[in-house]
Design a protein around this motif. Structure first.
Motif, PDB file in Angstrom:
ATOM      1  N   CYS A   6       0.834  -1.199   0.000  1.00  0.00           N
ATOM      2  CA  CYS A   6       0.000   0.000   0.000  1.00  0.00           C
ATOM      3  C   CYS A   6       0.870   1.251   0.000  1.00  0.00           C
ATOM      4  N   LEU A   7       0.256   2.377  -0.361  1.00  0.00           N
ATOM      5  CA  LEU A   7       0.993   3.624  -0.550  1.00  0.00           C
ATOM      6  C   LEU A   7       0.040   4.801  -0.399  1.00  0.00           C
ATOM      7  N   VAL A   8       0.496   5.864   0.263  1.00  0.00           N
ATOM      8  CA  VAL A   8      -0.254   7.120   0.345  1.00  0.00           C
ATOM      9  C   VAL A   8       0.729   8.285   0.234  1.00  0.00           C
ATOM     10  N   VAL A   9       0.196   9.466  -0.097  1.00  0.00           N
ATOM     11  CA  VAL A   9       1.008  10.680  -0.224  1.00  0.00           C
ATOM     12  C   VAL A   9       0.439  11.735   0.706  1.00  0.00           C
ATOM     13  N   SER A  10       1.311  12.465   1.408  1.00  0.00           N
ATOM     14  CA  SER A  10       0.870  13.494   2.346  1.00  0.00           C
ATOM     15  C   SER A  10       0.151  14.614   1.604  1.00  0.00           C
ATOM     16  N   PRO A  11      -0.750  15.344   2.279  1.00  0.00           N
ATOM     17  CA  PRO A  11      -1.508  16.411   1.609  1.00  0.00           C
ATOM     18  C   PRO A  11      -0.644  17.489   0.969  1.00  0.00           C
ATOM     19  N   ASP A  12       0.552  17.741   1.511  1.00  0.00           N
ATOM     20  CA  ASP A  12       1.430  18.758   0.936  1.00  0.00           C
ATOM     21  C   ASP A  12       2.390  18.198  -0.105  1.00  0.00           C
ATOM     22  N   ASP A  13       2.261  16.909  -0.437  1.00  0.00           N
ATOM     23  CA  ASP A  13       3.088  16.238  -1.443  1.00  0.00           C
ATOM     24  C   ASP A  13       4.558  16.158  -1.060  1.00  0.00           C
ATOM     25  N   LYS A  14       4.879  16.392   0.180  1.00  0.00           N
ATOM     26  CA  LYS A  14       6.284  16.343   0.601  1.00  0.00           C
ATOM     27  C   LYS A  14       6.737  14.909   0.858  1.00  0.00           C
ATOM     28  N   PHE A  15       5.848  14.102   1.449  1.00  0.00           N
ATOM     29  CA  PHE A  15       6.216  12.738   1.820  1.00  0.00           C
ATOM     30  C   PHE A  15       5.311  11.720   1.134  1.00  0.00           C
ATOM     31  N   ALA A  16       5.895  10.549   0.882  1.00  0.00           N
ATOM     32  CA  ALA A  16       5.131   9.363   0.495  1.00  0.00           C
ATOM     33  C   ALA A  16       5.372   8.306   1.560  1.00  0.00           C
ATOM     34  N   TYR A  17       4.336   7.507   1.850  1.00  0.00           N
ATOM     35  CA  TYR A  17       4.438   6.460   2.874  1.00  0.00           C
ATOM     36  C   TYR A  17       4.093   5.130   2.208  1.00  0.00           C
ATOM     37  N   VAL A  64       1.757  -4.362  -9.828  1.00  0.00           N
ATOM     38  CA  VAL A  64       1.436  -2.982  -9.451  1.00  0.00           C
ATOM     39  C   VAL A  64       0.384  -3.057  -8.347  1.00  0.00           C
ATOM     40  N   ASN A  65       0.812  -2.833  -7.102  1.00  0.00           N
ATOM     41  CA  ASN A  65      -0.097  -3.003  -5.961  1.00  0.00           C
ATOM     42  C   ASN A  65      -0.764  -1.716  -5.507  1.00  0.00           C
ATOM     43  N   GLU A  66      -0.298  -0.563  -5.993  1.00  0.00           N
ATOM     44  CA  GLU A  66      -0.948   0.705  -5.632  1.00  0.00           C
ATOM     45  C   GLU A  66      -0.541   1.760  -6.645  1.00  0.00           C
ATOM     46  N   LEU A  67      -1.486   2.655  -6.951  1.00  0.00           N
ATOM     47  CA  LEU A  67      -1.259   3.774  -7.863  1.00  0.00           C
ATOM     48  C   LEU A  67      -1.818   5.034  -7.211  1.00  0.00           C
ATOM     49  N   VAL A  68      -0.949   6.021  -6.962  1.00  0.00           N
ATOM     50  CA  VAL A  68      -1.370   7.234  -6.265  1.00  0.00           C
ATOM     51  C   VAL A  68      -0.817   8.460  -6.985  1.00  0.00           C
ATOM     52  N   PHE A  69      -1.697   9.390  -7.341  1.00  0.00           N
ATOM     53  CA  PHE A  69      -1.284  10.676  -7.888  1.00  0.00           C
ATOM     54  C   PHE A  69      -0.934  11.624  -6.745  1.00  0.00           C
ATOM     55  N   THR A  70       0.075  12.464  -6.955  1.00  0.00           N
ATOM     56  CA  THR A  70       0.306  13.541  -5.998  1.00  0.00           C
ATOM     57  C   THR A  70      -0.844  14.528  -6.121  1.00  0.00           C
ATOM     58  N   ASP A  77      -0.931  17.705  -6.503  1.00  0.00           N
ATOM     59  CA  ASP A  77      -0.814  18.722  -7.539  1.00  0.00           C
ATOM     60  C   ASP A  77      -0.865  18.140  -8.948  1.00  0.00           C
ATOM     61  N   GLY A  78      -0.950  16.801  -9.064  1.00  0.00           N
ATOM     62  CA  GLY A  78      -1.077  16.154 -10.357  1.00  0.00           C
ATOM     63  C   GLY A  78       0.193  16.089 -11.177  1.00  0.00           C
ATOM     64  N   SER A  79       1.332  16.401 -10.583  1.00  0.00           N
ATOM     65  CA  SER A  79       2.584  16.427 -11.338  1.00  0.00           C
ATOM     66  C   SER A  79       3.283  15.081 -11.383  1.00  0.00           C
ATOM     67  N   LYS A  80       2.882  14.145 -10.512  1.00  0.00           N
ATOM     68  CA  LYS A  80       3.562  12.848 -10.448  1.00  0.00           C
ATOM     69  C   LYS A  80       2.541  11.737 -10.199  1.00  0.00           C
ATOM     70  N   LEU A  81       2.892  10.564 -10.686  1.00  0.00           N
ATOM     71  CA  LEU A  81       2.170   9.339 -10.352  1.00  0.00           C
ATOM     72  C   LEU A  81       3.166   8.401  -9.680  1.00  0.00           C
ATOM     73  N   ILE A  82       2.821   7.918  -8.495  1.00  0.00           N
ATOM     74  CA  ILE A  82       3.712   7.023  -7.753  1.00  0.00           C
ATOM     75  C   ILE A  82       3.138   5.610  -7.814  1.00  0.00           C
ATOM     76  N   VAL A  83       3.996   4.663  -8.204  1.00  0.00           N
ATOM     77  CA  VAL A  83       3.589   3.280  -8.407  1.00  0.00           C
ATOM     78  C   VAL A  83       4.285   2.399  -7.380  1.00  0.00           C
ATOM     79  N   ALA A  84       3.512   1.615  -6.626  1.00  0.00           N
ATOM     80  CA  ALA A  84       4.067   0.663  -5.661  1.00  0.00           C
ATOM     81  C   ALA A  84       4.223  -0.690  -6.340  1.00  0.00           C
ATOM     82  N   ILE A  85       5.468  -1.177  -6.406  1.00  0.00           N
ATOM     83  CA  ILE A  85       5.784  -2.415  -7.114  1.00  0.00           C
ATOM     84  C   ILE A  85       6.142  -3.506  -6.104  1.00  0.00           C
ATOM     85  N   GLY A  86       5.591  -4.698  -6.304  1.00  0.00           N
ATOM     86  CA  GLY A  86       5.936  -5.859  -5.487  1.00  0.00           C
ATOM     87  C   GLY A  86       6.159  -7.076  -6.354  1.00  0.00           C
TER      88      GLY A  86
END
Length: 456
Positions: A142-153, A411-417, A419-428
């Motif tokens: 699993c994957l999430v992005v902070s509201p300010d787009d500074k961190f990904a978890y 691909v176990n998770e797909l999360v946009f930042t 601001d829409g500038s990045k897509l983060i993909v969690a790979i397992g």
């Protein structure tokens, strides 16, 4: 038969009322203040005291109104500061236009009417960088992005949680479970972490034992634990307006929690099989995927009702919000389904969206879907080696393929930042729920894909 299920769906309990000493202290201070005023001027008559009491009440009302104005000014200043940082030049006219557009978008978003047409403006996405750490020794789930787009978890089947700094492209903090010395960090998960949720004030994680842990999203400091699920916690989402947490589990239930008081509120029943995923459509309205039950349910918390939507077959494993009235799902049937809250069947289905498996000819499972909030751009992932981008057309009644980006693994998770500038993909190297299939030679990691849109 109507697909509205009304009364007696859940036995709703009233949220717990927090009893604080602050109110009593405040009352005593007010009384003491009045007594002091009386004792300091003994010649003051009772008739002269009445106007003072009336003036005090007026001042209290004025103070409340002033507080609303101050909050509005503070919100406006925050928007101005964010737009000023985003704009390269300090052009006052351009800044004013950006702020006005931002305020209009906020109003439309609250009404569920914000629709951004971005898919046609998307340029060919490119892989930006990869984030990998040896503490994720097993598949990232699993994957999430902070509201300010500074961190990904990100979290993994090895019970580790990593906080990534997206600007510096490195690990910021890491929480791991040491099986040899579990007493070193008793607040860490000891079982595979399957779900995450984040807000401005909380980072919440759920594992396969049913345990939910609440932390500070910046420091990862332990705040508390929530227990009640009897099986794996497969989905989490937070309502920012009410600070309520919603969780779903393989125990067939959806639970509501109060994050401020760290307490249980109620359980929502209805699913007949394990609940596999969830998302927040809007305040007090949650959507959940019913797995092998092959249904999606929208829960209206305040009205104590639920809507039932019927799938096309197979297990619905993943679900994501597009806007307040549309969402997208995927599962082991290999189909991607696009839904609207006004129709109990999918508005659109893409069969075999990621092709078929080379060995057995079965459809490749859709292991993750994602959507850029309030837009017409959605993405999907499987184990076929690509992340596919889709455009919602014809008023959300069809999906057209746009392009794809190569990745290797599940691909176990797909999360946009945000601001829409990045897509983060969690790979397992395997599916987040099991070990039915393993992709050899895959390193568990996060792929950050850069998104560029043509400017008008």
């Amino acid at each position: 038969m109507s697909f509205f299920i009304r009364k007696n769906v859940t036995k709703r309990k009233k949220p717990p009322v927090q009893v604080s000493k602050y109110n009593n202290i405040k009352k005593k201070k007010t009384q003491n203040h009045v007594d002091d005023e009386i004792s300091s001027d003994s010649s003051e008559s009772e008739h002269e005291k009445e106007p003072y009491s009336s003036e005090s009440d007026g001042e209290k009302q004025l103070t409340a109104a002033e507080k609303k104005v101050q909050l509005a000014k503070k919100y406006l200043n925050e928007i101005e500061e964010e737009e000023r940082r985003r704009l390269e030049d300090d052009d006052g006219e351009q800044l004013n236009k950006s702020v006005i557009k931002r305020l209009k978008d906020d109003v439309l978003e609250q009404k569920g009417k914000l629709k951004l047409k971005l898919a046609d403006k998307l340029e060919l996405p490119t892989s930006l960088f990869e984030l990998r750490n040896r503490n994720h020794s097993k598949a990232i789930t699993c994957l999430v992005v902070s509201p300010d787009d500074k961190f990904a978890y990100s979290a993994s089947k090895d019970a580790s949680i990593i906080q990534w700094n997206l600007q510096e492209k490195k690990v910021h903090k890491c929480l791991i479970h040491n099986r040899k010395k579990p007493q070193n960090n008793p607040t860490c998960h000891k079982y595979p972490v399957l779900s995450l949720a984040v807000s401005d004030n909380y980072l919440v994680s759920g594992d396969s034992s049913g345990l939910i842990i609440v932390r500070n999203p910046t420091t990862l400091e332990y705040i508390g634990s929530l227990k009640g699920h009897k099986d794996s916690v497969t989905g989490l989402t937070i309502c920012n307006e009410s600070n309520q947490l919603f969780s779903c589990s393989k125990d067939k239930s959806v639970k509501v929690w109060n994050l401020v008081d760290l307490c249980y509120i109620e359980t929502l029943f209805g699913h007949q099989t394990e609940v596999t995923s969830m998302d927040m459509l809007q305040k007090d309205r949650v959507v959940t995927a019913g797995g092998m039950e092959n249904v999606v349910r929208v829960w209206k918390i305040q009205e104590e009702t639920q809507l039932i939507f019927n799938g096309i077959g197979g297990s619905i494993d993943t679900i994501r919000k597009i806007d307040s009235s549309h969402f997208i799902t995927g599962g082991d049937s290999g189909a991607i389904s696009l839904w609207g809250t006004l129709k109990k069947k999918p508005l659109c289905n893409v069969i075999n969206a990621h092709g078929t498996h080379s060995n057995n000819g079965e459809p490749n499972w859709i292991s993750a879907v994602g959507a850029l909030k309030n837009s017409d751009l959605v993405v999907s992932g499987s184990c076929d080696g690509v992340v596919k981008f889709w455009r919602c057309t014809n008023n959300f009644k069809s999906l057209l393929p746009l392009c794809s980006v190569p990745v290797k693994g599940f691909v176990n998770e797909l999360v946009f930042t945000n601001d829409g500038s990045k897509l983060i993909v969690a790979i397992g190297n395997e599916h987040r729920f099991g070990r039915w299939q393993n992709v050899t030679g895959v390193k568990n990691s996060l792929h950050v894909i850069k998104l560029d849109f043509i400017k008008n």
